[in-house]
Design a protein around this motif. Sequence first.
Motif, PDB file in Angstrom:
ATOM      1  N   SER A  92      -3.848  11.475   1.018  1.00  0.00           N
ATOM      2  CA  SER A  92      -3.918  10.650   2.028  1.00  0.00           C
ATOM      3  C   SER A  92      -3.378  11.066   3.390  1.00  0.00           C
ATOM      4  O   SER A  92      -3.445  10.253   4.286  1.00  0.00           O
ATOM      5  CB  SER A  92      -3.262   9.416   1.696  1.00  0.00           C
ATOM      6  OG  SER A  92      -2.279   9.360   2.029  1.00  0.00           O
ATOM      7  N   THR A  93      -2.700  11.377   3.626  1.00  0.00           N
ATOM      8  CA  THR A  93      -1.412  11.660   4.778  1.00  0.00           C
ATOM      9  C   THR A  93      -2.035  12.440   5.267  1.00  0.00           C
ATOM     10  O   THR A  93      -2.632  12.434   7.262  1.00  0.00           O
ATOM     11  CB  THR A  93      -0.228  11.969   4.391  1.00  0.00           C
ATOM     12  OG1 THR A  93       0.317  11.204   4.132  1.00  0.00           O
ATOM     13  CG2 THR A  93       0.624  12.433   5.682  1.00  0.00           C
TER      14      THR A  93
ATOM     15  N   GLU B  28     -14.685   5.392   9.613  1.00  0.00           N
ATOM     16  CA  GLU B  28     -14.977   6.290   9.154  1.00  0.00           C
ATOM     17  C   GLU B  28     -14.587   7.406   9.875  1.00  0.00           C
ATOM     18  O   GLU B  28     -15.031   9.186   9.042  1.00  0.00           O
ATOM     19  CB  GLU B  28     -16.354   6.218  10.585  1.00  0.00           C
ATOM     20  CG  GLU B  28     -17.265   4.463  10.685  1.00  0.00           C
ATOM     21  CD  GLU B  28     -17.974   4.632   9.320  1.00  0.00           C
ATOM     22  OE1 GLU B  28     -18.920   6.023   8.693  1.00  0.00           O
ATOM     23  OE2 GLU B  28     -18.725   3.471   8.974  1.00  0.00           O
ATOM     24  N   ALA B  29     -13.535   7.404  10.287  1.00  0.00           N
ATOM     25  CA  ALA B  29     -12.488   8.944   9.885  1.00  0.00           C
ATOM     26  C   ALA B  29     -12.070   9.039   9.033  1.00  0.00           C
ATOM     27  O   ALA B  29     -11.094  10.518   8.805  1.00  0.00           O
ATOM     28  CB  ALA B  29     -11.594   9.078  11.307  1.00  0.00           C
ATOM     29  N   GLY B  30     -11.852   8.063   8.002  1.00  0.00           N
ATOM     30  CA  GLY B  30     -11.626   8.710   6.247  1.00  0.00           C
ATOM     31  C   GLY B  30     -10.578   8.245   6.560  1.00  0.00           C
ATOM     32  O   GLY B  30      -9.184   8.744   5.376  1.00  0.00           O
ATOM     33  N   ALA B  31      -9.544   7.368   7.268  1.00  0.00           N
ATOM     34  CA  ALA B  31      -8.365   6.542   6.779  1.00  0.00           C
ATOM     35  C   ALA B  31      -8.331   6.233   5.381  1.00  0.00           C
ATOM     36  O   ALA B  31      -8.832   5.803   5.376  1.00  0.00           O
ATOM     37  CB  ALA B  31      -8.496   5.314   8.513  1.00  0.00           C
ATOM     38  N   GLN B  32      -7.339   6.216   5.576  1.00  0.00           N
ATOM     39  CA  GLN B  32      -6.512   5.639   4.020  1.00  0.00           C
ATOM     40  C   GLN B  32      -6.257   4.629   3.920  1.00  0.00           C
ATOM     41  O   GLN B  32      -5.780   3.449   3.162  1.00  0.00           O
ATOM     42  CB  GLN B  32      -6.173   7.076   2.653  1.00  0.00           C
ATOM     43  CG  GLN B  32      -6.575   7.754   2.760  1.00  0.00           C
ATOM     44  CD  GLN B  32      -8.716   8.349   2.340  1.00  0.00           C
ATOM     45  OE1 GLN B  32      -8.499   7.436   1.254  1.00  0.00           O
ATOM     46  NE2 GLN B  32      -9.224   7.982   2.531  1.00  0.00           N
TER      47      GLN B  32
ATOM     48  N   TRP C 284       0.732  -1.312   0.300  1.00  0.00           N
ATOM     49  CA  TRP C 284       0.008   0.179   0.046  1.00  0.00           C
ATOM     50  C   TRP C 284       1.014   1.193  -0.190  1.00  0.00           C
ATOM     51  O   TRP C 284       1.022   2.409  -0.263  1.00  0.00           O
ATOM     52  CB  TRP C 284      -1.235  -0.242   0.890  1.00  0.00           C
ATOM     53  CG  TRP C 284      -0.609  -0.074   2.295  1.00  0.00           C
ATOM     54  CD1 TRP C 284      -0.869  -1.686   2.704  1.00  0.00           C
ATOM     55  CD2 TRP C 284      -0.135   0.316   3.184  1.00  0.00           C
ATOM     56  NE1 TRP C 284       0.416  -1.387   4.652  1.00  0.00           N
ATOM     57  CE2 TRP C 284       0.643  -0.318   5.011  1.00  0.00           C
ATOM     58  CE3 TRP C 284       0.408   1.416   3.500  1.00  0.00           C
ATOM     59  CZ2 TRP C 284       1.639   0.539   5.392  1.00  0.00           C
ATOM     60  CZ3 TRP C 284       1.128   2.406   4.698  1.00  0.00           C
ATOM     61  CH2 TRP C 284       1.851   1.749   5.402  1.00  0.00           C
ATOM     62  N   LYS C 285       1.835   1.160  -0.364  1.00  0.00           N
ATOM     63  CA  LYS C 285       3.099   2.603  -0.033  1.00  0.00           C
ATOM     64  C   LYS C 285       2.625   3.420  -1.354  1.00  0.00           C
ATOM     65  O   LYS C 285       3.014   4.632  -1.189  1.00  0.00           O
ATOM     66  CB  LYS C 285       4.755   2.372  -0.263  1.00  0.00           C
ATOM     67  CG  LYS C 285       4.957   1.721  -1.390  1.00  0.00           C
ATOM     68  CD  LYS C 285       6.384   1.209  -1.602  1.00  0.00           C
ATOM     69  CE  LYS C 285       6.931   0.779  -2.682  1.00  0.00           C
ATOM     70  NZ  LYS C 285       7.525   0.446  -3.070  1.00  0.00           N
ATOM     71  N   HIS C 286       1.994   2.373  -2.315  1.00  0.00           N
ATOM     72  CA  HIS C 286       1.846   3.494  -3.738  1.00  0.00           C
ATOM     73  C   HIS C 286       0.781   4.408  -3.306  1.00  0.00           C
ATOM     74  O   HIS C 286       0.696   5.604  -3.965  1.00  0.00           O
ATOM     75  CB  HIS C 286       1.826   2.518  -4.824  1.00  0.00           C
ATOM     76  CG  HIS C 286       0.198   1.980  -4.462  1.00  0.00           C
ATOM     77  ND1 HIS C 286       0.532   0.495  -3.800  1.00  0.00           N
ATOM     78  CD2 HIS C 286      -1.042   2.296  -4.782  1.00  0.00           C
ATOM     79  CE1 HIS C 286      -0.181   0.354  -3.869  1.00  0.00           C
ATOM     80  NE2 HIS C 286      -1.704   0.941  -4.890  1.00  0.00           N
ATOM     81  N   LEU C 287      -0.093   4.042  -2.310  1.00  0.00           N
ATOM     82  CA  LEU C 287      -0.892   4.643  -1.981  1.00  0.00           C
ATOM     83  C   LEU C 287      -0.989   6.028  -1.283  1.00  0.00           C
ATOM     84  O   LEU C 287      -2.132   6.844  -0.386  1.00  0.00           O
ATOM     85  CB  LEU C 287      -2.400   4.133  -1.082  1.00  0.00           C
ATOM     86  CG  LEU C 287      -2.919   2.790  -1.976  1.00  0.00           C
ATOM     87  CD1 LEU C 287      -3.533   1.795  -0.517  1.00  0.00           C
ATOM     88  CD2 LEU C 287      -3.727   3.330  -3.145  1.00  0.00           C
ATOM     89  N   VAL C 288      -0.153   6.364  -0.496  1.00  0.00           N
ATOM     90  CA  VAL C 288       0.435   7.183   0.184  1.00  0.00           C
ATOM     91  C   VAL C 288       0.378   8.451  -0.491  1.00  0.00           C
ATOM     92  O   VAL C 288       1.512   8.621  -1.286  1.00  0.00           O
ATOM     93  CB  VAL C 288       1.700   6.745   1.256  1.00  0.00           C
ATOM     94  CG1 VAL C 288       1.959   8.123   2.452  1.00  0.00           C
ATOM     95  CG2 VAL C 288       1.402   5.621   1.692  1.00  0.00           C
ATOM     96  N   ASN C 289       0.063   9.611  -0.394  1.00  0.00           N
ATOM     97  CA  ASN C 289       0.417  10.945  -0.247  1.00  0.00           C
ATOM     98  C   ASN C 289      -0.373  11.547  -0.162  1.00  0.00           C
ATOM     99  O   ASN C 289      -0.846  11.915   1.139  1.00  0.00           O
ATOM    100  CB  ASN C 289      -0.530  11.019  -1.847  1.00  0.00           C
ATOM    101  CG  ASN C 289      -1.697  10.720  -2.098  1.00  0.00           C
ATOM    102  OD1 ASN C 289      -2.590  10.982  -1.228  1.00  0.00           O
ATOM    103  ND2 ASN C 289      -2.587   9.647  -2.649  1.00  0.00           N
ATOM    104  N   ARG C 290       0.178  13.334  -0.476  1.00  0.00           N
ATOM    105  CA  ARG C 290      -0.258  14.574   0.825  1.00  0.00           C
ATOM    106  C   ARG C 290      -1.881  14.557   0.950  1.00  0.00           C
ATOM    107  O   ARG C 290      -2.495  14.583   2.161  1.00  0.00           O
ATOM    108  CB  ARG C 290       0.021  15.842  -0.288  1.00  0.00           C
ATOM    109  CG  ARG C 290      -0.366  16.957   0.445  1.00  0.00           C
ATOM    110  CD  ARG C 290       0.083  18.384   0.084  1.00  0.00           C
ATOM    111  NE  ARG C 290       0.891  18.319  -0.594  1.00  0.00           N
ATOM    112  CZ  ARG C 290       2.004  19.674  -1.299  1.00  0.00           C
ATOM    113  NH1 ARG C 290       1.028  20.189  -1.794  1.00  0.00           N
ATOM    114  NH2 ARG C 290       3.024  18.958  -1.383  1.00  0.00           N
TER     115      ARG C 290
END
Length: 594
Positions: A27-28, A331-335, A19-25
């Motif tokens: 998502s952070t 529910e808090a929107g964690a990516q 899932w490292k490719h999902l990390v961006n500004r």
Amino acid sequence: MLHRSRKYLLYHLLPFMQWKHLVNRDSTRADLMAGLTGALVVLPQGVAFATIAGMPPEYGLYAAMLPAIVAALFGSSWHLVSGPTTAISIAVFAAISPLAEPGSPQFISMVLTLTFLAGLFQLILGLARMGVLVNFISHTVVIGFTAGAAVLIAASQVKNFFGLDIARGVPFHVVIEQFFLQMGNINPYVCAVGAITLAVGIAAKKFVPKLPYMIVAMVVGSLAAHLINAEFGSSVTQIKTVGALSVGLPPLSMPDFSYATLHNVLFPALIVTMLALTEAVSISRAIAVKSEQHIDGNQEFIGQGLSNLVGSFFSGYASSGSFNRSGVNFEAGAQTPLATVFASFFLLLVLLLVAPLASYLPTAAMAGILFLVAWGLIDFHHIGAISKISRAEAVILWVTLLGTLVDLEKGIFFGILLSLALYLYRVSRPSVVPYVPAIDKGAYHFVNALGRPECPQFRIVRINGSIFFGAVDFVRNALLQIDEGNPRQKTVMVLARGINFVDVAGAEMLEQEARRRRKLGGGLYFYRCNKSIYQFLRKADKLDDIGVGAFFPAMSNWIKPIYATLDPEVCRSCKARIFTECNEQLPNGEARTS
């Protein structure tokens, strides 16, 4: 191919690479907000759960720090949040409290040993690809155990809520007995603090759901205790407080690896292992339904195992997936799992700010919070539904629940055994239902024979289930009853599409039945037998007795060879004539005249 296999191995050794490719500004930013929310939620829960487990309050927070990070990075779920849970906490307390004084150095050391062993078992099961084991713990058992654990949680806080002198860790029935014996000694000041906390928590949860109701209730309960002490004096009210929490990073710790301790905590560690894995996998799968993410049960085993192994050396007691915190996280929107990493760092920062305030938190207020937690754990909806739908499942539910009240570890153990026994009883009785060919022109399918005429010499039955050692006698008796009910029905054809598998005992029974029917002058045939079953029978050298010609594939002309074996004299006077051939000629080839 080699590159693909290396990539597959890398993803299992370092699952966070998936899932490292999902990390961006974006998502952070979302993970930071979800992490802050998670830190605020786990603060009161961690303290409460550690209290349930008989551990110092800060150990519940330690279990939500480094172990949660490890589980997030090495598990397969992107939203599962690990840490202390009510079920695990009550299991830990029930297992270790008879062996050592709760909160004592010996108690803590034994709990760390239990945590280490649970983590080791989880890791071994994950590496051995045994994730399927959690499927054998039924949902009914989990509901019954959770409800029983909830009652035990409430019972453990009776003394703190009412200000009574009840020894810690006594059995459930002793708590009830002592409560009624000491009703005249209830401390009204302590009880008032607990009742105010409980009432505020219920109101906050119902009317202001966006606020962390536990924190709101704790603050109001602490203020109520302060005002009561100011009015009547602490020497009169005798309101006790939790005490200040330790501040700082989780300290290094060392489990007790002595033979005596390992021997005492081995069985409880197995119970905690299965309970924790059931929680983690079921919660991650439940959230995956919403997130549409694939969950690898074996990888979750590995993540939970590493989490507890690491936690045992960093002052964290046994942890698992938390439904509340995982749900809040989603529910808090964690990516990504970075939300859990951020939550652990935020928790440390929040702890530095509020740790001194814990010295003002009354134990009665904490008891009120735990009453709320216990009430929320009881799934009244499913308990009622199970009681209405299935009497057998209801028995499993109540055996588990009541067994948990008597002995928590054995309660879930007997619940699992009873659930498996019920399952084995069901699968050992596969349905054997008579069928007849459909009368539609050109049809190759069969219909239930109920209310329809059958051939007096030939019975067709559909077997749904598996013919294994546990079901052999049932299937054999069902086949025997065919010719006992009608001795002329010497020939039987099994519609075998519904047979899942056949083991050695089942193959021998089919071989014996084929020989028996041939001696009677009939035979045993199979229609649409699975290829794997046919190959197994061939490998077991059973085809010689059963006969290679006894197996008919789908849509084949099975009736012609079987019809030729029937007694023409019986067919001559038969009025059923359910086969097309019956109206054309007799089995010996003689043309019908009427």
